[in-house]
Scaffold this active site. Structure first.
Site, mmCIF file in Angstrom:
data_model
loop_
_atom_site.group_PDB
_atom_site.id
_atom_site.type_symbol
_atom_site.label_atom_id
_atom_site.label_comp_id
_atom_site.label_asym_id
_atom_site.label_seq_id
_atom_site.Cartn_x
_atom_site.Cartn_y
_atom_site.Cartn_z
ATOM 1 N N CYS A 106 0.866 -1.182 0.000
ATOM 2 C CA CYS A 106 0.000 0.000 0.000
ATOM 3 C C CYS A 106 0.901 1.230 0.000
ATOM 4 O O CYS A 106 1.783 1.350 0.859
ATOM 5 C CB CYS A 106 -0.891 -0.019 1.240
ATOM 6 S SG CYS A 106 -1.878 1.471 1.433
ATOM 7 N N ASN A 135 1.783 -9.458 -0.478
ATOM 8 C CA ASN A 135 0.854 -10.296 0.278
ATOM 9 C C ASN A 135 1.373 -11.734 0.319
ATOM 10 O O ASN A 135 2.208 -12.141 -0.502
ATOM 11 C CB ASN A 135 -0.499 -10.323 -0.440
ATOM 12 C CG ASN A 135 -1.265 -9.033 -0.331
ATOM 13 O OD1 ASN A 135 -2.004 -8.830 0.621
ATOM 14 N ND2 ASN A 135 -1.091 -8.137 -1.282
HETATM 15 P P1 HMG Z 1 -9.535 13.327 -0.420
HETATM 16 O O1 HMG Z 1 -8.586 14.086 -1.253
HETATM 17 O O2 HMG Z 1 -9.355 13.382 1.067
HETATM 18 O O3 HMG Z 1 -11.061 13.629 -0.663
HETATM 19 O O4 HMG Z 1 -9.482 11.798 -0.883
HETATM 20 P P2 HMG Z 1 -11.901 14.533 -1.609
HETATM 21 O O5 HMG Z 1 -13.303 14.110 -1.400
HETATM 22 O O6 HMG Z 1 -11.497 15.956 -1.356
HETATM 23 O O7 HMG Z 1 -11.506 14.160 -3.113
HETATM 24 C C1 HMG Z 1 -10.318 14.579 -3.742
HETATM 25 C C2 HMG Z 1 -10.450 14.351 -5.254
HETATM 26 O O8 HMG Z 1 -10.702 12.966 -5.520
HETATM 27 C C3 HMG Z 1 -11.633 15.095 -5.868
HETATM 28 O O9 HMG Z 1 -11.279 15.359 -7.234
HETATM 29 C C4 HMG Z 1 -12.724 14.050 -5.858
HETATM 30 O O10 HMG Z 1 -13.697 14.276 -6.838
HETATM 31 C C5 HMG Z 1 -11.958 12.814 -6.181
HETATM 32 P P3 HMG Z 1 -10.708 16.776 -7.691
HETATM 33 O O11 HMG Z 1 -11.789 17.747 -7.305
HETATM 34 O O12 HMG Z 1 -9.426 16.989 -6.923
HETATM 35 O O13 HMG Z 1 -10.504 16.608 -9.151
HETATM 36 N N1 HMG Z 1 -12.589 11.602 -5.642
HETATM 37 C C6 HMG Z 1 -12.757 10.490 -6.358
HETATM 38 N N2 HMG Z 1 -12.496 10.184 -7.631
HETATM 39 C C7 HMG Z 1 -12.796 8.945 -8.056
HETATM 40 N N3 HMG Z 1 -13.358 8.012 -7.250
HETATM 41 C C8 HMG Z 1 -13.632 8.271 -5.965
HETATM 42 C C9 HMG Z 1 -13.339 9.564 -5.480
HETATM 43 N N4 HMG Z 1 -13.502 10.159 -4.285
HETATM 44 C C10 HMG Z 1 -13.022 11.399 -4.400
HETATM 45 N N5 HMG Z 1 -14.174 7.344 -5.181
HETATM 46 C C11 HMG Z 1 -10.159 9.516 -0.968
HETATM 47 C C12 HMG Z 1 -10.229 10.812 -0.210
HETATM 48 C C13 HMG Z 1 -10.768 8.428 -0.106
HETATM 49 C C14 HMG Z 1 -10.941 9.648 -2.267
HETATM 50 C C15 HMG Z 1 -8.661 9.198 -1.295
HETATM 51 O O14 HMG Z 1 -7.872 9.356 -0.149
HETATM 52 C C16 HMG Z 1 -8.480 7.827 -1.856
HETATM 53 O O15 HMG Z 1 -8.941 7.527 -2.947
HETATM 54 N N6 HMG Z 1 -7.765 6.930 -1.135
HETATM 55 C C17 HMG Z 1 -7.587 5.562 -1.553
HETATM 56 C C18 HMG Z 1 -6.333 5.017 -0.953
HETATM 57 C C19 HMG Z 1 -6.174 3.559 -1.335
HETATM 58 O O16 HMG Z 1 -6.802 3.049 -2.243
HETATM 59 N N7 HMG Z 1 -5.273 2.850 -0.599
HETATM 60 C C20 HMG Z 1 -4.981 1.492 -0.857
HETATM 61 C C21 HMG Z 1 -6.094 0.576 -0.472
HETATM 62 S S1 HMG Z 1 -6.127 0.189 1.264
HETATM 63 C C22 HMG Z 1 -5.002 -1.138 1.435
HETATM 64 O O17 HMG Z 1 -4.260 -1.397 0.536
HETATM 65 C C23 HMG Z 1 -5.050 -1.989 2.677
HETATM 66 C C24 HMG Z 1 -5.728 -3.344 2.442
HETATM 67 O O18 HMG Z 1 -5.035 -4.092 1.455
HETATM 68 C C25 HMG Z 1 -5.753 -4.137 3.746
HETATM 69 C C26 HMG Z 1 -4.412 -4.222 4.462
HETATM 70 O O19 HMG Z 1 -3.397 -4.533 3.820
HETATM 71 O O20 HMG Z 1 -4.438 -4.005 5.685
HETATM 72 C C27 HMG Z 1 -7.173 -3.186 1.973
HETATM 73 MG MG MG Z 2 -3.212 -5.171 1.756
#
Ligand code: HMG
Ligand code: MG
Length: 308
Positions: free
Chosen positions: A239, A248
């Site tokens: 991540c 993983n």
């Molecule tokens: P933000 O910047 O805090 O929130 O992001 P925002 O609402 O201000 O949105 C910023 C921009 O993103 C805006 O666009 C929104 O429209 C857009 P702009 O006006 O700048 O052009 N936006 C989106 N676009 C597409 N799809 C969406 C979306 N939401 C907002 N759904 C946010 C908050 C949650 C969106 C961001 O932080 C994010 O996308 N984070 C994802 C991080 C991620 O995917 N991490 C990896 C997965 S977790 C993991 O790997 C762990 C896991 O494997 C388990 C483990 O290992 O423990 C699951």
């Molecule tokens: Mg993971």
């Protein structure tokens, strides 16, 4: 009757979200096809997150719409908010995973919210998904340790899991995001979770293998009665918001263990190895997983199985 274990494949999502090499959508679709052909029935396909946060999965809409839908196969997708839910719905999803953590420090960096804020953000998403009849999972990341705040009390991870169950998820998946957990922690976390009110059948584990403890953690989870484990073919994963997170647990290593222990899971090792080799080649990396290199082993002949 052999006992059944669910193998939940995260290669196309967790495996590809942290890779520098861009992978064409058609290559991802072929990878998913190989996983289906190997017998995997739960394949986390992609994420409907901000393309700025995870550019590697910016093609989620096109990929999901392009995937064939064989009966009995589920493609959960990561959804962080209502915007992601609308996109997932438009792309034809029918299963999702929301994702938060045991610690605010990680959650703030990962999705820009505290844990409490993330639960508020998930409530309308999960209500909608339930109304649509989707299968719903929730991750509790950093359940075994946080890259920003260190040790995590299992009671804290379980408390977050309970809140997610109240929001109507079908499964709580505890993540060892940076691969620091050990078997004694798996035993303890499972006990605290079950005692706290999370049924064993609704618990899954997601182990990163950063320090080589993932398979030992699975063995501890099995002994504690858990029957659902995540894995990534080829051992890819990580991540970008979790410094130190490595790949993983490899699906091929998990399949080998489960086969040799006599668990039934419906997945063919040779098929997983084919998918693992395919993704390694697409990423331009050697396949370095244990069973990827050694192959499986046929106890009737003593010969390796599925080696390239
Ligand atoms: P933000 O910047 O805090 O929130 O992001 P925002 O609402 O201000 O949105 C910023 C921009 O993103 C805006 O666009 C929104 O429209 C857009 P702009 O006006 O700048 O052009 N936006 C989106 N676009 C597409 N799809 C969406 C979306 N939401 C907002 N759904 C946010 C908050 C949650 C969106 C961001 O932080 C994010 O996308 N984070 C994802 C991080 C991620 O995917 N991490 C990896 C997965 S977790 C993991 O790997 C762990 C896991 O494997 C388990 C483990 O290992 O423990 C699951
Ligand atoms: Mg993971």
């Amino acid at each position: 009757m052999p006992e059944h274990v669910r193998i939940y494949e995260v290669g196309p999502r967790d495996g590809l979200q942290n890779e520098a090499t861009p992978i064409p959508t058609a290559t991802k679709a072929r990878y998913v096809d190989l996983l289906v052909a190997a017998g995997l029935r739960e394949i986390e396909a992609t994420s409907f997150v901000s393309p700025k946060a995870i550019p590697q999965l910016a093609d989620a809409d096109a990929l999901l719409a392009a995937l064939p839908r064989p009966t009995g196969v589920r493609y959960p997708v990561l959804v962080p908010n209502e915007r992601g839910m609308a996109r997932a719905e438009a792309a034809g999803a029918d299963a999702l995973a929301v994702f938060t953590a045991a610690t605010d420090a990680f959650t703030e960096r990962n999705i820009g919210m505290t844990v409490a804020e993330s639960l508020d953000a998930f409530a309308p998403v999960l209500t909608r998904a339930r109304a649509l009849g989707w299968w719903r999972r929730a991750y509790v990341s950093t359940a075994f340790g946080c890259p920003y705040t260190g040790a995590v009390d299992p009671a804290r991870a379980v408390d977050v899991g309970l809140r997610l169950l109240e929001l109507g998820v079908d499964e709580v998946c505890f993540g060892d995001t940076i691969g620091v957990g050990v078997p004694s922690q798996v035993v303890e976390l499972t006990q605290v979770a079950v005692d706290g009110g999370i049924p064993r059948e609704q618990i899954a584990y997601h182990f990163h293998d950063t320090r080589g403890t993932a398979l030992a953690n699975v063995a501890a989870g099995l002994a504690a009665g858990v029957r659902a484990f995540d894995a990534s073919s080829g051992g890819t994963g990580g991540c970008p918001y979790a410094p130190g997170a490595a790949g993983n647990l490899a699906t091929e290593d998990l399949v080998y263990l489960l086969d040799a222990m006599g668990y039934e899971h419906g997945v063919r090792l040779e098929g997983v190895l084919e998918a693992a080799r395919f993704v390694a080649e697409a990423l331009g990396k050697p396949l370095t997983t244990k069973v990827g290199q050694a192959g499986g082993w046929d106890p009737r002949t003593g010969a390796p199985v599925g080696r390239a």
